[in-house]
Every structure is written in C-alpha cells, then in structure tokens.
Write a protein that holds these residues in place. Structure first.
Motif, PDB file in Angstrom:
ATOM      1  N   THR B  25       0.836  -1.192   0.000  1.00 26.42           N
ATOM      2  CA  THR B  25       0.000   0.000   0.000  1.00 26.42           C
ATOM      3  C   THR B  25       0.879   1.252   0.000  1.00 26.42           C
ATOM      4  O   THR B  25       1.822   1.347   0.780  1.00 26.42           O
ATOM      5  N   GLU B  26       0.556   2.180  -0.863  1.00 23.90           N
ATOM      6  CA  GLU B  26       1.286   3.432  -0.915  1.00 23.90           C
ATOM      7  C   GLU B  26       0.838   4.268   0.288  1.00 23.90           C
ATOM      8  O   GLU B  26      -0.339   4.584   0.415  1.00 23.90           O
ATOM      9  N   ARG B  27       1.776   4.578   1.191  1.00 25.24           N
ATOM     10  CA  ARG B  27       1.387   5.260   2.429  1.00 25.24           C
ATOM     11  C   ARG B  27       2.011   6.642   2.572  1.00 25.24           C
ATOM     12  O   ARG B  27       1.829   7.304   3.581  1.00 25.24           O
ATOM     13  N   GLU B  28       2.811   7.051   1.587  1.00 26.43           N
ATOM     14  CA  GLU B  28       3.529   8.316   1.752  1.00 26.43           C
ATOM     15  C   GLU B  28       2.689   9.532   1.359  1.00 26.43           C
ATOM     16  O   GLU B  28       2.512  10.461   2.129  1.00 26.43           O
ATOM     17  N   SER B  29       2.164   9.508   0.126  1.00 25.67           N
ATOM     18  CA  SER B  29       1.542  10.729  -0.387  1.00 25.67           C
ATOM     19  C   SER B  29       0.113  10.931   0.101  1.00 25.67           C
ATOM     20  O   SER B  29      -0.373  12.058   0.168  1.00 25.67           O
ATOM     21  N   VAL B  30      -0.562   9.835   0.450  1.00 30.34           N
ATOM     22  CA  VAL B  30      -1.964  10.006   0.840  1.00 30.34           C
ATOM     23  C   VAL B  30      -2.077  10.467   2.290  1.00 30.34           C
ATOM     24  O   VAL B  30      -1.237  10.130   3.122  1.00 30.34           O
ATOM     25  N   ASP B  31      -3.106  11.204   2.554  1.00 35.68           N
ATOM     26  CA  ASP B  31      -3.348  11.614   3.933  1.00 35.68           C
ATOM     27  C   ASP B  31      -3.744  10.397   4.733  1.00 35.68           C
ATOM     28  O   ASP B  31      -4.491   9.553   4.257  1.00 35.68           O
ATOM     29  N   GLY B  32      -3.243  10.343   5.950  1.00 39.47           N
ATOM     30  CA  GLY B  32      -3.622   9.228   6.791  1.00 39.47           C
ATOM     31  C   GLY B  32      -4.342   9.724   8.025  1.00 39.47           C
ATOM     32  O   GLY B  32      -4.414  10.926   8.290  1.00 39.47           O
ATOM     33  N   LEU B  33      -4.881   8.794   8.756  1.00 39.10           N
ATOM     34  CA  LEU B  33      -5.572   9.147   9.990  1.00 39.10           C
ATOM     35  C   LEU B  33      -5.731   7.908  10.870  1.00 39.10           C
ATOM     36  O   LEU B  33      -5.463   6.793  10.427  1.00 39.10           O
ATOM     37  N   LEU B  34      -6.141   8.141  12.099  1.00 42.83           N
ATOM     38  CA  LEU B  34      -6.482   7.045  13.000  1.00 42.83           C
ATOM     39  C   LEU B  34      -7.665   6.313  12.374  1.00 42.83           C
ATOM     40  O   LEU B  34      -8.677   6.939  12.055  1.00 42.83           O
ATOM     41  N   SER B  35      -7.531   5.015  12.166  1.00 46.84           N
ATOM     42  CA  SER B  35      -8.617   4.237  11.579  1.00 46.84           C
ATOM     43  C   SER B  35      -9.912   4.507  12.342  1.00 46.84           C
ATOM     44  O   SER B  35      -9.959   4.371  13.567  1.00 46.84           O
ATOM     45  N   GLU B  36     -10.949   4.889  11.608  1.00 45.92           N
ATOM     46  CA  GLU B  36     -12.208   5.248  12.279  1.00 45.92           C
ATOM     47  C   GLU B  36     -12.726   4.098  13.137  1.00 45.92           C
ATOM     48  O   GLU B  36     -13.346   4.319  14.168  1.00 45.92           O
ATOM     49  N   LEU B  37     -12.467   2.871  12.693  1.00 43.57           N
ATOM     50  CA  LEU B  37     -12.989   1.730  13.437  1.00 43.57           C
ATOM     51  C   LEU B  37     -12.257   1.541  14.763  1.00 43.57           C
ATOM     52  O   LEU B  37     -12.781   0.906  15.679  1.00 43.57           O
ATOM     53  N   ASP B  38     -11.039   2.079  14.870  1.00 45.75           N
ATOM     54  CA  ASP B  38     -10.313   1.975  16.135  1.00 45.75           C
ATOM     55  C   ASP B  38     -10.749   3.041  17.135  1.00 45.75           C
ATOM     56  O   ASP B  38     -10.485   2.928  18.331  1.00 45.75           O
ATOM     57  N   GLU B  39     -11.421   4.091  16.638  1.00 47.86           N
ATOM     58  CA  GLU B  39     -11.943   5.103  17.563  1.00 47.86           C
ATOM     59  C   GLU B  39     -12.956   4.482  18.520  1.00 47.86           C
ATOM     60  O   GLU B  39     -13.089   4.904  19.662  1.00 47.86           O
ATOM     61  N   SER B 120      -9.120  -3.202  10.208  1.00 47.99           N
ATOM     62  CA  SER B 120      -8.533  -1.938   9.785  1.00 47.99           C
ATOM     63  C   SER B 120      -9.229  -1.509   8.500  1.00 47.99           C
ATOM     64  O   SER B 120      -9.629  -2.346   7.691  1.00 47.99           O
ATOM     65  N   THR B 121      -9.391  -0.205   8.322  1.00 41.94           N
ATOM     66  CA  THR B 121     -10.159   0.265   7.167  1.00 41.94           C
ATOM     67  C   THR B 121      -9.375   0.146   5.862  1.00 41.94           C
ATOM     68  O   THR B 121      -9.932   0.293   4.799  1.00 41.94           O
ATOM     69  N   ASP B 122      -8.071  -0.158   5.939  1.00 47.41           N
ATOM     70  CA  ASP B 122      -7.358  -0.373   4.677  1.00 47.41           C
ATOM     71  C   ASP B 122      -7.306  -1.849   4.302  1.00 47.41           C
ATOM     72  O   ASP B 122      -7.672  -2.246   3.209  1.00 47.41           O
ATOM     73  N   GLY B 123      -6.871  -2.693   5.235  1.00 48.59           N
ATOM     74  CA  GLY B 123      -6.744  -4.116   4.906  1.00 48.59           C
ATOM     75  C   GLY B 123      -8.040  -4.874   5.119  1.00 48.59           C
ATOM     76  O   GLY B 123      -8.333  -5.829   4.418  1.00 48.59           O
ATOM     77  N   THR B 124      -8.822  -4.448   6.109  1.00 58.66           N
ATOM     78  CA  THR B 124     -10.059  -5.136   6.532  1.00 58.66           C
ATOM     79  C   THR B 124      -9.965  -6.650   6.541  1.00 58.66           C
ATOM     80  O   THR B 124     -10.803  -7.337   6.005  1.00 58.66           O
ATOM     81  N   MET B 125      -8.911  -7.160   7.126  1.00 61.49           N
ATOM     82  CA  MET B 125      -8.832  -8.612   7.229  1.00 61.49           C
ATOM     83  C   MET B 125      -9.518  -9.101   8.489  1.00 61.49           C
ATOM     84  O   MET B 125     -10.006 -10.212   8.541  1.00 61.49           O
ATOM     85  N   SER B 126      -9.524  -8.252   9.517  1.00 61.02           N
ATOM     86  CA  SER B 126     -10.112  -8.638  10.809  1.00 61.02           C
ATOM     87  C   SER B 126      -9.502  -9.913  11.355  1.00 61.02           C
ATOM     88  O   SER B 126     -10.212 -10.757  11.879  1.00 61.02           O
TER      89      SER B 126
END
Ligand SMILES: Cc1cc2nc3c(=O)[nH]c(=O)nc-3n(C[C@H](O)[C@H](O)[C@H](O)COP(=O)(O)OP(=O)(O)OC[C@H]3O[C@@H](n4cnc5c(N)ncnc54)[C@H](O)[C@@H]3O)c2cc1C
Ligand SMILES: Nc1ncnc2c1ncn2[C@@H]1O[C@H](COP(=O)(O)O)[C@@H](O)[C@H]1O
Lengths: 316, 259
Positions: B25-39, B120-126
C-alpha cells in the motif's frame, strides 16, 4: 491426489451455500475433505457428497462447539498436521476469518482472506481478492505452510460432482487455553422467510431515502425473491436490524443483482456491494454518487418507482 | 486496571489510494488518519476508565506519520502512547503485525484488557485480534457490540449472521469491538491541550527483542502476485421518472431475466 480441507459452514446440519461453493473450488486443487464441526452430520452428508467431498472428518465434541473460534482452530490444526493439505478453505464469515487467523499462526502458514476466486498453480494455490472497496483486484499467493484461504460467499459458482463419501469421527484434544472464551447464551436470528443476505442471488437495499418505511423495499424484494439489505444510515436510525447492513462494517455481498433504493453510495457502502454483477439504483437526486456505478438507474421517488415496478412485474 | 488499545494509522478512504511498485500500500503521499474503526475501541476504553479506575495505553505500529493516530487517541483522553516505528516493519502482513504487537503487549506487562477495532479500514482482514489472542495465549472475545467488565470477567454480545451470542471470559483477554458499541467522542479543546503533555514512547524492534528478519515485506508468508485497478464501472442507462420510471425498471429487469 492431495487433500484439500474445507470447513463446512452449516446450521445444525443444514449446509449453507458457501460450503458447496468451497467444495467446488477445492476440486480444482485436489481431493476435497469436508471438516464438519458440530451436530447434524447425517443431514449434511448428501449435500457434501453431491458437491464432491470424498472424505468427511466429523468433530462432534461439545468442547469444540460451546466455545468461540479457538477450539475449531485447534481441531483444524490437528487435521492439517495429519493430512498436509494443499490448502484449507473456510468461509469468509466473522468466525471463518478468525479461525483462519489462528490456524495460520498455529501451522505457520500464510493466510489469504476474502478470496473471490481460487486457482491451482504448480504445487500451490493462487487467489483473487478485491481490495480498497473493490477498486482494485489483487492476485495473491501463500509462500509458507498449507495456505489458509477464506472464500467470499457467492463468488464461485457451485457445481455438483457426486462422489463416494467416507466419513470418520475424529477425536481432537482441546487445550485449556482454547476453552477460555465461553458462549453462555445464544439466540438464533429471527427467520424472515427471505434468503440469507450473504448468499442471496438478488439483494434489494433501502437507505435514508426510505424515511423509515421499508414497506416498498420489502414488497419489491419479495417480487424478485430477494434478500433485504440496508445502509448504515437506515440501521443507525433503527429502521432495520444491523445484521442487514451492507458495507464495510456490515455484510459484504456479491449478488447477481443489487438494487439500491434511497442510498447515496458512500464509499463504505460501496465497499460491501461493488462486486455485484448487475447494479440498479433508484434515487431522487440525479447527482447521487451511486449512479456512477449502475447498469440501470431511475432518477425518481423510490415509493413511486418501486411500487410501479413491483406491480408491472407481478402483473405480467 | 491496565487497558491497551491497538490503533492503526491508515490511508484516508476518501482519498485516492494506490500501490507501490512492490505491491504494498502506498502510504507516503496520501493523507492518513487514525482508523475510524479503532476510535470505537479507544472510546470503549475511556468509558471503562471513567466508570472505574483504569489506565489506557494506546499502541500503534507504523511509520513516522502513524504518530498522528497516537496523538488523536491521546486527545480523546487516553493516558499514554507507544509507537513502534522501525524501518524493517514496512510491508508487514497480519502475521508479522500480530508478532510485533504481541511482543509490545508482553513488554508493557500487567495488561488486563487488550482492545482493538473490528478491522482496519485499509486491509479489513479482521484477523489481527484473533492472532494476538493466539500468540498471547489469552481468551479471544471478538466483535463485541456490547461490552461489560465485572471484576475479573468480561462479557460481550456478538451478533453473527445466524445468531446473536453472549460470550464470557476471564481477564486478561483480547476484545475487538464493532462500530455498534458506542459513539466515539471528539477531542475537546481541553483534551487537545492535555495531550501535549502526555507521555509517548517510541520503540524499535530491538527494544522488543523481535528479529528484523521476522517482519516486513521479505518475511511475509503471503505475496501479491499482481494487482490491477478494476476498470471503473461504466455508467449504464439512467432514466428520469416522469410517470413511467417503475415500468422502465421492470422492463430492464425482465430483459436481464431477473424478473
Ligand atoms: C467507519 C465507517 C464505516 C461505515 N460503514 C458503513 C457500512 O458498512 N454501510 C453503509 O451503508 N454505510 C457505512 N458508513 C456510512 C456511510 O459513510 C454513509 O453515511 C451511509 O452509507 C449513508 O447511507 P444512505 O446512503 O442511506 O444515506 P444518505 O447518504 O443520506 O443518502 C440518502 C439518499 O436517499 C435519496 N433519497 C431521499 N429520499 C428519497 C426518495 N423518496 N426516493 C429516492 N431517493 C431518495 C437521497 O437523494 C440520498 O442520495 C460507514 C461510515 C464510517 C465512517
Ligand atoms: N499496525 C497496527 N498497529 C496497531 N494496531 C493494529 C495494527 N494493525 C491492526 N491493528 C489492530 O487490529 C485490528 C484489526 O486489524 P486487521 O486485522 O488488519 O483488520 C485493528 O482495528 C487494530 O485495532
């Protein structure tokens, strides 16, 4: 030929469609062996044989069924140890994925979740999965151990291939550690008479646009023999049960036909339905993002459009 | 009581997500945040802490920028943060992630409750929570849509597709929570100010005694053979209802043999 273990998804012996799909996929890789945990094997036997299971390992001890996923993972790990399968296939359900995760650690194997396709490669397995809300399709492989694969319901067409099935009761030893989480109460979901959401060929979903009246959505669904789904907005408003939520944090569906009524098409909703074969939307806002991905769309009021469509279909 | 909440820093689902040439996953240029599901997991930990007496530590594994996930959790009210940041972890799969997080939880020590999001909202493997339970040898009590802790026992409700279950285990345990469990709070101004003074430790793999060869892309037990953007679904026919929209829909469905 080498064995492929398939964890049977069933409710008291009634085999769910996912199982027949997994058995079909398993036949591409080797000889399917069904792993049946729980009671009701006699009811399941015919279906398992009809879809090509050559063997069935029956695990009936309450030690395994009264607990959450850990004992099931132990049971499968013992079978993996004994049979060195080409792969282990499990359903991509809550439990299925968790059993897969634990099994992967126990057997030092790669785990691949949410496969929409499974293919043999020389000596191994490749799976296709859709990622990032279905925007991408990735082909993945496991490089370690016996690949543990969870298969998404409705992705692989089940085909019959009758086999002679030999079953064997397997005693598994469940460690104390695996028994630590106990199911103390269980209440079955109320039956709606409609097909189960994750396995339905057609799904009709309603969103905030229903204003809380799911009547037209249900009537239309029944006209088509469909399951009923809902957006999170509809679920959060208390209009429909959470078990019907389609999307990232609900059920992920992949039916032949998906109808979205009064749903805008937020990315989290799309994540759960984007791989549907045909998509239809009814929405009164022509700018709703859901229209970008439909095969057919009607800009209009869902109350009028769905009831006219239902009447036309039942009348003809 | 000591609660550890595992939080992940993920690319924003609303932004254009993509992959690196090595299929990570390209993680440098995109904005990131605390995964909403972890809130939801952070909120649940805070609720337990407020009802009784607990210390809430947030734990993240990720690149430099992942510090933002810790910061947001501290602003919500968590007491301290641990950030595992090491070049070698780039490209880690779920198996390696659980290895590192489990080692960190061991190092923290005396943990009564490990809380995680539902996926996680990116991998969603659970799968990470189940793997953590497996590695730590703790009871696994996952997909909680209700949670209560009473003395040394945790009890949850878990809604599956065929049944709803009540599951019980004794502490310590690993618990994952769904987005049905609560309504996460927004950081208050006071919370934002207070977070600046809260302790955050950064740990490397060496601090955890994890060998760099066990993690990262090279050690992954799975590989991505190829990755392709799906052709965007092209828009089909759109009709505007002027009295015949429903009939047109019926005709479409009949022509496709759905009706
Ligand atoms: C972490 C996270 C996870 C999430 N997970 C999910 C998930 O799993 N599933 C999910 O669905 N959402 C999920 N969401 C929420 C998602 O972002 C949207 O808020 C939600 O999908 C919106 O639901 P909706 O389309 O019904 O409502 P809205 O976006 O409000 O859309 C309602 C639509 O109905 C139309 N409409 C109104 N009246 C009528 C009428 N009479 N006839 C026809 N059309 C009408 C409107 O034009 C509008 O387009 C998640 C959000 C987050 C942050
Ligand atoms: N890199 C990470 N750092 C901290 N927590 C994580 C990380 N990856 C996963 N988790 C936790 O595990 C949960 C499930 O993740 P996953 O199995 O990747 O869907 C998340 O909601 C987090 O709580």
């Amino acid at each position: 030929m080498a064995e492929v273990l398939v964890l049977v998804d069933h409710v008291d012996g009634t085999v769910r469609k996912t199982t027949t799909e997994m058995l079909t996929a398993a036949r591409r890789l080797g000889e399917p062996s069904a792993v049946f945990i729980g009671t009701g094997f006699d009811a399941a036997r015919d279906t398992l044989a009809r879809f090509g299971a050559v063997k069935a390992y029956r695990i009936e001890s309450a030690e395994v069924t009264d607990h959450l996923v850990a004992p099931a993972a132990e049971a499968l790990a013992q079978l993996v140890e004994r049979t060195s399968p080409v792969a282990v296939l499990l359903p991509s359900s809550l439990d299925g994925k968790e059993i897969a995760g634990r099994l992967a650690i126990k057997t030092s194997s790669g785990v691949l979740t949410d496969a929409v396709d499974v293919q043999p490669t020389d000596g191994g397995v490749q799976v296709t999965k859709s990622v990032f809300a279905g925007d991408f399709e990735a082909v993945c492989a496991s490089t370690h151990g016996s690949p543990v694969v969870t298969v998404k319901p409705n992705s692989i067409a089940a085909e019959e291939a009758p086999a002679e099935l030999a079953d064997e009761v397997v005693e598994v030893t469940v460690s104390d550690a695996a028994r630590t989480a106990r199911i103390v109460e269980r209440s079955a979901k109320q039956q709606t008479g409609r097909p189960a959401l994750s396995e339905a060929a057609i799904v009709v979903s309603g969103g905030r646009g229903t204003g809380g009246d799911f009547g037209p959505v249900e009537t239309f669904a029944d006209t088509l023999g469909a399951a009923v789904g809902a957006s999170r907005a509809a679920v959060d408003a208390g209009w429909y049960p959470h078990s019907s939520q389609v999307g990232q944090t609900g059920v992920s569906v992949s039916p032949q036909l998906y109808v979205a009524a009064g749903i805008s098409g937020a990315i989290q909703h799309r994540a759960g339905m984007q791989t549907s074969k045909t998509i239809v939307a009814v929405n009164k806002d022509p700018e709703a993002p859901i229209f970008e991905m439909v095969d057919f769309g009607v800009v209009g009021d869902l109350f009028q459009v769905l009831s006219q469509a239902a009447d036309t279909i039942s009348g003809s | 009581m000591n609660i550890v909440v595992c939080v992940k820093y993920v690319p924003d689902a609303q932004s254009e997500r993509s992959f690196e040439p090595d299929n990570t996953t390209e993680r440098e240029s995109v904005d990131g945040l605390l995964s909403e599901l972890d809130e939801y997991a952070v909120e649940e930990a805070l609720a337990i802490a407020e009802a009784g007496d607990a210390e809430v530590t947030v734990l993240t594994m990720g690149p430099e920028a992942a510090a933002a996930a810790v910061k947001k959790s501290l602003q919500m009210g968590a007491h301290k943060g641990i950030h595992i940041n090491d070049e070698a972890i780039a490209g880690s799969d779920a198996v390696a992630t659980s290895r590192v997080l489990a080692a960190a939880i061991d190092k923290i020590g005396g943990v009564d409750l490990v809380l995680t999001g539902l996926g996680s909202t990116d991998g969603t493997m659970s799968v990470v929570p189940a793997m953590l339970a497996e590695r730590l040898g703790l009871p696994q009590v996952t997909f909680a849509s209700e949670l209560s802790v009473d003395g040394g026992t945790v009890r949850i409700r878990r809604d599956g597709d065929v049944a709803s279950e009540t599951v019980e285990a004794s502490l310590p345990a690993v618990v994952s929570v769904t987005d049905q469990i609560n309504e996460p709070r927004y950081p208050s101004f006071k919370g934002i100010m207070a977070a600046k003074k809260k302790p955050v430790e950064t740990w490397s793999l060496a601090d955890l005694g994890v060998d760099a060869g066990e993690v990262g892309l090279g050690a992954a037990w799975t590989t991505v053979v190829s990755i392709e953007q799906r052709p965007p679904r092209s828009q089909g026919e759109i009709v505007t209802d002027e009295g015949q929209g429903g009939a047109a829909l019926a005709e479409f469905l009949t022509s496709r043999k759905f009706a």
